[in-house]
Scaffold this active site. Sequence first.
Site, PDB file in Angstrom:
ATOM      1  N   LYS A 168       0.857  -1.196   0.000  1.00 19.89           N
ATOM      2  CA  LYS A 168       0.000   0.000   0.000  1.00 19.89           C
ATOM      3  C   LYS A 168       0.883   1.232   0.000  1.00 19.89           C
ATOM      4  CE  LYS A 168      -3.871  -2.316   0.481  1.00 19.89           C
ATOM      5  NZ  LYS A 168      -5.028  -2.295  -0.375  1.00 19.89           N
ATOM      6  N   LYS A 194       2.096  -9.315  -1.638  1.00 25.02           N
ATOM      7  CA  LYS A 194       1.254  -9.359  -2.835  1.00 25.02           C
ATOM      8  C   LYS A 194       1.079  -7.971  -3.417  1.00 25.02           C
ATOM      9  CE  LYS A 194      -3.553  -9.680  -2.713  1.00 25.02           C
ATOM     10  NZ  LYS A 194      -3.724  -8.516  -3.523  1.00 25.02           N
ATOM     11  N   ASP A 196      -1.305  -5.226  -5.397  1.00 22.54           N
ATOM     12  CA  ASP A 196      -2.743  -5.000  -5.342  1.00 22.54           C
ATOM     13  C   ASP A 196      -3.370  -5.381  -6.676  1.00 22.54           C
ATOM     14  OD1 ASP A 196      -4.964  -4.394  -3.752  1.00 22.54           O
ATOM     15  OD2 ASP A 196      -3.826  -2.805  -2.786  1.00 22.54           O
ATOM     16  N   GLU A 197      -4.694  -5.522  -6.669  1.00 25.42           N
ATOM     17  CA  GLU A 197      -5.372  -6.088  -7.845  1.00 25.42           C
ATOM     18  C   GLU A 197      -5.277  -5.188  -9.077  1.00 25.42           C
ATOM     19  OE1 GLU A 197      -6.888  -5.145  -5.089  1.00 25.42           O
ATOM     20  OE2 GLU A 197      -8.342  -3.593  -5.638  1.00 25.42           O
ATOM     21  N   HIS A 284      -7.222 -13.342  -7.257  1.00 23.42           N
ATOM     22  CA  HIS A 284      -7.941 -12.240  -6.599  1.00 23.42           C
ATOM     23  C   HIS A 284      -9.302 -12.147  -7.267  1.00 23.42           C
ATOM     24  CE1 HIS A 284      -8.920  -8.337  -4.951  1.00 23.42           C
ATOM     25  NE2 HIS A 284      -7.771  -8.289  -4.290  1.00 23.42           N
ATOM     26  N   LYS A 324     -13.372  -5.790   6.187  1.00 24.47           N
ATOM     27  CA  LYS A 324     -14.169  -4.752   5.528  1.00 24.47           C
ATOM     28  C   LYS A 324     -15.077  -5.298   4.422  1.00 24.47           C
ATOM     29  CE  LYS A 324     -10.810  -3.246   1.983  1.00 24.47           C
ATOM     30  NZ  LYS A 324      -9.793  -2.266   1.594  1.00 24.47           N
TER      31      LYS A 324
HETATM   32  C1  3PG Z   1      -6.875  -6.858  -1.129  1.00 26.18           C
HETATM   33  O1  3PG Z   1      -6.110  -7.062  -2.076  1.00 26.18           O
HETATM   34  O2  3PG Z   1      -7.597  -7.760  -0.664  1.00 26.18           O
HETATM   35  C2  3PG Z   1      -6.991  -5.490  -0.542  1.00 26.18           C
HETATM   36  O3  3PG Z   1      -6.071  -4.663  -1.143  1.00 26.18           O
HETATM   37  C3  3PG Z   1      -6.880  -5.485   0.972  1.00 26.18           C
HETATM   38  O4  3PG Z   1      -6.435  -4.259   1.491  1.00 26.18           O
HETATM   39  P1  3PG Z   1      -6.619  -3.861   3.035  1.00 26.18           P
HETATM   40  O5  3PG Z   1      -6.011  -4.950   3.886  1.00 26.18           O
HETATM   41  O6  3PG Z   1      -5.898  -2.540   3.231  1.00 26.18           O
HETATM   42  O7  3PG Z   1      -8.073  -3.731   3.294  1.00 26.18           O
END
Ligand code: 3PG
Length: 429
Positions: A168, A194, A196-197, A284, A324
């Site tokens: 991030k 990993k 991100d998507e 993903h 979330k």
């Molecule tokens: C994922 O790839 O599942 C999300 O990017 C998760 O991000 P987060 O842990 O900051 O909610």
Amino acid sequence: MCNNMLHLSMTHYRYHFDRMKYLDFVDTEYEPAPSDLLCEFLVETDETMEFDVAAGAVAAESSVGTWTELTTMRSYVEKLHATVYEIDGSRIKVAYPVELFEPGNMANIMSSVCGNVFGLKGLKHLKLDDIHYPEVLTESFMGPKYGIDGVRKVLKIPERPFVGTIIKPKLGLVTEDHAEVAYESWAGGCDVVKDDENLSSQSFNGFEKRLDATLKARDKAEKETGERKVYMINVTAETNEMVRRAKLVENAGGEYIMFDIITCGNSGFQTLREADLDLVLHAHRAGHGAFTLDPKHGVSMKVIARNTRLMGADQLHVGTAVGKMKEGEEEVLDNIECLTSEMHGVRTAMPVASGGLYPAVVPPLLKIFGYNVVVQAGGGVHGHPDGTYKGATAMRQAIAAVMEGITLQEYAEKHEELRKALEIWQTPT
Ligand code: 3PG
């Protein structure tokens, strides 16, 4: 008046005619054959269609039927019709003769059971809620190359849940910073890092440069920690390019790749799997909510999970229940079941919990998932007040506490990283 009466009787005639046609596809006495493909749909009709007619329409339009009688129909074609063999409230079960499908062709199967039928007039809502493949079709797909046992061997972690993070901010870091954040994550305690998507090969962080820099960071972290570390680089792209990128990863000494199963599509993924590279495939599910979240309409996550496993993913995001993402515990358990239950000998796939996780939610998360899970936290690692390294350590400590049977609060008395994480992110009530 006369014309109106004629119109009414014609409407009645046509309705009756169609009704009989679709009802031919309903037979609640039918016992599915072991070779049938079985689907469960949730059906809701509008005022123009009776429920049993709609049930028949679903089976008809997703197999050999249409809205009228056909002069081209042959008795051998009729034998291929799907049958509604159970009706329970709004849930119907449909059996499809296996000859309707081309083995090993997921797009073809989905074009029938998830095809035109979703746009049928008279159906207010339709949801493909579950799917069960007969052995003859399961055998025609590659399935996971590694599965849970295989990925545990790659990571040399026999029992513990894997601790992962997502770099991030999800987009925007330049390659050097991306690799540095990856290094900090691994050195602090993560097993898995990993992408991100939505990171692929943007101008600020191109694929090849990122692969090289991040694998160097992985090697450094492995040397320093003496632990196995893996990088799930995102290969999501046009299919040929995706396979090319995957080969680059294999040649560069990577063990894993990730891809977005929904946006790449089934055929894109099948091509990637059929390249049969020595890489663990992490799926993903970004975008699944467009299909899965409406309880009455679309395609359930269970179907996506079964299909993704069947086509060959070793790992798949299944929701978190405590983070979330929207799904609750029951839905997450259903998704896990789709990845881990017996499926005519197809290897199991590792469930991935990702989205809004942080140390305080680890105990309830592991209660739901057990230890066969990749616990991924993005914000929950990089948002730690003392930075990524300590954030990764805090996640690892939370897992250790659960495995030792100690409360996080007790463990935190001697572990500052966890204590600070618990101070800023409390357990949800
Ligand atoms: C994922 O790839 O599942 C999300 O990017 C998760 O991000 P987060 O842990 O900051 O909610």
